[in-house]
Write an enzyme that holds these catalytic residues in place. Structure first.
Site, PDB file in Angstrom:
ATOM      1  N   TYR A   1       0.849  -1.208   0.000  1.00  0.00           N
ATOM      2  CA  TYR A   1       0.000   0.000   0.000  1.00  0.00           C
ATOM      3  C   TYR A   1       0.874   1.244   0.000  1.00  0.00           C
ATOM      4  O   TYR A   1       1.835   1.314   0.760  1.00  0.00           O
ATOM      5  CB  TYR A   1      -0.908   0.032   1.244  1.00  0.00           C
ATOM      6  CG  TYR A   1      -2.355  -0.082   0.838  1.00  0.00           C
ATOM      7  CD1 TYR A   1      -2.945   0.934   0.083  1.00  0.00           C
ATOM      8  CD2 TYR A   1      -3.113  -1.189   1.168  1.00  0.00           C
ATOM      9  CE1 TYR A   1      -4.259   0.827  -0.333  1.00  0.00           C
ATOM     10  CE2 TYR A   1      -4.422  -1.303   0.755  1.00  0.00           C
ATOM     11  CZ  TYR A   1      -4.999  -0.279   0.000  1.00  0.00           C
ATOM     12  OH  TYR A   1      -6.285  -0.393  -0.421  1.00  0.00           O
TER      13      TYR A   1
ATOM     14  N   GLU B   1      -0.570   4.811  -0.523  1.00  0.00           N
ATOM     15  CA  GLU B   1      -1.384   6.010  -0.783  1.00  0.00           C
ATOM     16  C   GLU B   1      -0.529   7.259  -0.577  1.00  0.00           C
ATOM     17  O   GLU B   1       0.234   7.340   0.383  1.00  0.00           O
ATOM     18  CB  GLU B   1      -2.594   6.045   0.152  1.00  0.00           C
ATOM     19  CG  GLU B   1      -3.692   5.099  -0.295  1.00  0.00           C
ATOM     20  CD  GLU B   1      -4.894   5.105   0.650  1.00  0.00           C
ATOM     21  OE1 GLU B   1      -4.826   5.751   1.711  1.00  0.00           O
ATOM     22  OE2 GLU B   1      -5.886   4.440   0.319  1.00  0.00           O
TER      23      GLU B   1
ATOM     24  N   ASP C   1      -6.166  13.699 -25.108  1.00  0.00           N
ATOM     25  CA  ASP C   1      -6.116  12.306 -24.657  1.00  0.00           C
ATOM     26  C   ASP C   1      -5.399  11.509 -25.752  1.00  0.00           C
ATOM     27  O   ASP C   1      -5.989  11.160 -26.764  1.00  0.00           O
ATOM     28  CB  ASP C   1      -7.551  11.824 -24.453  1.00  0.00           C
ATOM     29  CG  ASP C   1      -7.630  10.356 -24.035  1.00  0.00           C
ATOM     30  OD1 ASP C   1      -6.590   9.672 -24.059  1.00  0.00           O
ATOM     31  OD2 ASP C   1      -8.737   9.905 -23.701  1.00  0.00           O
TER      32      ASP C   1
ATOM     33  N   LYS D   1      -1.112   0.886 -25.150  1.00  0.00           N
ATOM     34  CA  LYS D   1      -1.455   0.833 -26.569  1.00  0.00           C
ATOM     35  C   LYS D   1      -0.159   0.997 -27.373  1.00  0.00           C
ATOM     36  O   LYS D   1       0.719   0.154 -27.230  1.00  0.00           O
ATOM     37  CB  LYS D   1      -2.548   1.856 -26.871  1.00  0.00           C
ATOM     38  CG  LYS D   1      -3.834   1.518 -26.089  1.00  0.00           C
ATOM     39  CD  LYS D   1      -4.980   2.468 -26.323  1.00  0.00           C
ATOM     40  CE  LYS D   1      -6.164   2.112 -25.449  1.00  0.00           C
ATOM     41  NZ  LYS D   1      -7.260   3.102 -25.534  1.00  0.00           N
TER      42      LYS D   1
ATOM     43  N   ARG E   1      -0.989  -2.440 -18.738  1.00  0.00           N
ATOM     44  CA  ARG E   1      -2.302  -1.808 -18.750  1.00  0.00           C
ATOM     45  C   ARG E   1      -2.330  -0.710 -17.688  1.00  0.00           C
ATOM     46  O   ARG E   1      -2.100  -0.957 -16.520  1.00  0.00           O
ATOM     47  CB  ARG E   1      -3.320  -2.898 -18.399  1.00  0.00           C
ATOM     48  CG  ARG E   1      -4.754  -2.625 -18.693  1.00  0.00           C
ATOM     49  CD  ARG E   1      -5.449  -3.951 -18.976  1.00  0.00           C
ATOM     50  NE  ARG E   1      -5.019  -4.380 -20.281  1.00  0.00           N
ATOM     51  CZ  ARG E   1      -5.540  -3.927 -21.415  1.00  0.00           C
ATOM     52  NH1 ARG E   1      -6.530  -3.080 -21.420  1.00  0.00           N
ATOM     53  NH2 ARG E   1      -5.065  -4.330 -22.559  1.00  0.00           N
TER      54      ARG E   1
HETATM   55  C1  LIG Z   1      -8.315   3.357 -24.758  1.00  0.00           C
HETATM   56  C2  LIG Z   1      -8.733   4.757 -24.532  1.00  0.00           C
HETATM   57  C3  LIG Z   1      -9.072   5.233 -23.251  1.00  0.00           C
HETATM   58  C4  LIG Z   1      -9.359   4.337 -22.068  1.00  0.00           C
HETATM   59  O1  LIG Z   1      -8.405   3.553 -21.610  1.00  0.00           O
HETATM   60  P1  LIG Z   1      -8.734   2.383 -20.553  1.00  0.00           P
HETATM   61  O2  LIG Z   1      -7.380   2.062 -20.032  1.00  0.00           O
HETATM   62  O3  LIG Z   1      -9.406   1.308 -21.303  1.00  0.00           O
HETATM   63  O4  LIG Z   1      -9.613   2.981 -19.500  1.00  0.00           O
HETATM   64  C5  LIG Z   1      -9.311   6.586 -23.093  1.00  0.00           C
HETATM   65  N1  LIG Z   1      -9.251   7.430 -24.136  1.00  0.00           N
HETATM   66  C6  LIG Z   1      -8.972   7.005 -25.382  1.00  0.00           C
HETATM   67  C7  LIG Z   1      -8.921   8.004 -26.485  1.00  0.00           C
HETATM   68  C8  LIG Z   1      -8.717   5.656 -25.623  1.00  0.00           C
HETATM   69  O5  LIG Z   1      -8.474   5.243 -26.876  1.00  0.00           O
END
Ligand SMILES: *Cc1c(COP(=O)(O)O)cnc(C)c1O
Length: 432
Positions: free
Chosen positions: A51, A53, A197, A226, A232
């Site tokens: 933990y 935090e 984003d 990605k 992840r």
């Molecule tokens: C994949 C994605 C997310 C979300 O990611 P998670 O890890 O699945 O919550 C947010 N914004 C965009 C543009 C994405 O392609």
């Protein structure tokens, strides 16, 4: 894996099955990738027990000396990788990184102007089924019907009309780059914050293969799994301009906080509890990999492969949204082939080719059927495939789509996929 095998054969068998699936399918889902063994090792480590935090040097628990070092390394590497002034590596996912941005930047009921989900945007940019569309007033901009591209004049008109508190950029299915300067000048004109984003494109941005949003957006969020090819997870970054423009804000106690501290509070205690220190260690490992020269080569190849595949599909008479790609993905509108996304996804799945059905702009089908498929190059580029193989994949996909119901075709293509996978091995740590 030995202890797992001995103790829980049921889960072990499933891991073995999934390893086999990953080894012997063409992984073309644009949001997926294959993390390195080193990254996966860090994730499956004793750090899951801890933990922590708070933040390095300011924790609510004892015994954090080691994990403090881990988080500091992750943050330093991320800053270096993106030229950021400040980063937060604690978000559990892209969606939670985005939740923290909303908490820091907007009050419930205020207006967001985001990229329409049905044109490629993401759920967390104002979809009515997501917290972002439930708690905030979401307005949208979309692509130009003729070009399939964003049109800054349309976006400016929308911004002047709806006067948003924040404008978001970023998508899950948009094959082109963004004009961040134009977005920023619109944001400045209407007094909005600008949030990018870059979940899908972070890897390509890190290596300079796509334009850099950090000098223009007030805040940038990403996933780490990605194109960035880490574990992840999520992350929030602030570039130099973001910090300077927002400057400092007065907190309740009267002490001034910088913009980075505002986001730190929005992650913890704002939207999360304890950070996943095993994942943060894995983030550090993957950022270390991304700082190496071969990561730049990888991103260049990812882009080349997507372009080669796009050209091949167009040559075979497929309609690509925006007629091609700048990044790692293509979006095919299947309507001129008399197909829909669901039929295509199912037929390709039977042939060991994994893609996802996807809405195309101005789609006439429901989200469960869709008129398109989205295809990405990041994962198979990690396995070492180059332009020739991606052209071969386009031809295999065409074979299946010409006879989506034909079991013989599925079988033949599956065998070709197997041969291709054997030439570019992936993981061997579960199956012998
Ligand atoms: C994949 C994605 C997310 C979300 O990611 P998670 O890890 O699945 O919550 C947010 N914004 C965009 C543009 C994405 O392609």
């Amino acid at each position: 894996m030995k202890s797992l095998q001995e103790q829980d054969a049921q889960i072990f068998d499933l891991l073995e099955k999934e390893t086999d699936r990953q080894n012997y399918n063409l992984e073309l889902i644009a949001s997926e990738n294959f993390a390195s063994k080193a990254t996966i090792s860090a994730m499956g480590s004793v750090l899951t027990n801890k933990y922590a935090e708070g933040y390095p040097g300011k924790r609510y628990y004892g015994g954090c000396e080691v994990v403090d070092d881990v988080e500091d390394i992750a943050r330093d590497r991320a800053k270096k990788l993106f030229g950021a002034d400040w980063v937060n590596v604690q978000p559990h996912s892209g969606a939670t990184a985005n939740a923290a941005v909303y908490l820091a930047c907007m009050k419930p009921g205020e207006t967001l102007l985001g990229f329409d989900l049905s044109h490629g945007g993401h759920l967390t940019h104002g979809s009515p089924v997501n917290f972002s569309g439930i708690n905030y007033n979401a307005e949208f901009y979309g692509v130009n019907k003729e070009t399939g591209r964003l049109d800054m004049n349309i976006i400016r008109d929308r911004a002047l009309e709806v006067k948003p508190t924040m404008i978001s950029i970023g998508a899950s299915a948009y094959p082109r780059d963004y004009d961040y300067e134009a977005f920023r000048s619109i944001a400045d004109e209407v007094g909005a914050l600008l949030w990018m984003d870059m979940a899908h494109t972070a890897g390509l941005i890190a290596t300079g293969n796509l334009k850099d949003p950090l000098p223009h957006a007030h805040v940038v969020t990403t996933t780490t799994h990605k194109t960035l090819r880490g574990p992840r997870g999520g992350m929030i970054l602030v570039g130099k301009d973001g910090e300077n423009t927002i400057g400092v804000t007065a907190s309740k106690s009267g002490r001034t906080k910088n913009w980075g501290e505002v986001f730190d509070s929005a992650v913890f205690p704002g939207t999360q509890g304890g950070p996943l220190m095993h994942v943060i260690a894995a983030k550090a490992v993957s950022f270390g990999e991304a700082l190496q020269d071969d990561f730049k080569e990888y991103q260049i190849q990812t882009q080349k492969n997507a372009k080669a595949m796009a050209a091949k599909f167009m040559e075979m008479g497929y309609n690509l949204v925006s007629d091609g790609t700048d990044n790692h993905l293509i979006l095919i509108d299947l309507r001129n082939k008399g197909l829909n996304g669901k039929i295509a996804e199912d037929a390709l799945g039977k042939s060991a080719i994994t893609v996802n059905k996807n809405m195309v702009p101005f789609d006439t089908e429901s989200p469960f059927v869709t008129s398109g498929i989205r295809i990405g190059s990041p994962a198979m580029t990690t396995r070492g495939l180059k332009e020739a193989e991606f052209e071969q994949i386009a031809v295999l996909i065409d074979h299946v789509l010409q006879k989506p119901e034909d079991a013989d075709t599925h079988k033949k293509v599956e065998q070709e996929v197997r041969d291709l996978c054997d030439r570019f091995p992936l993981y061997d740590f579960v199956t012998a």
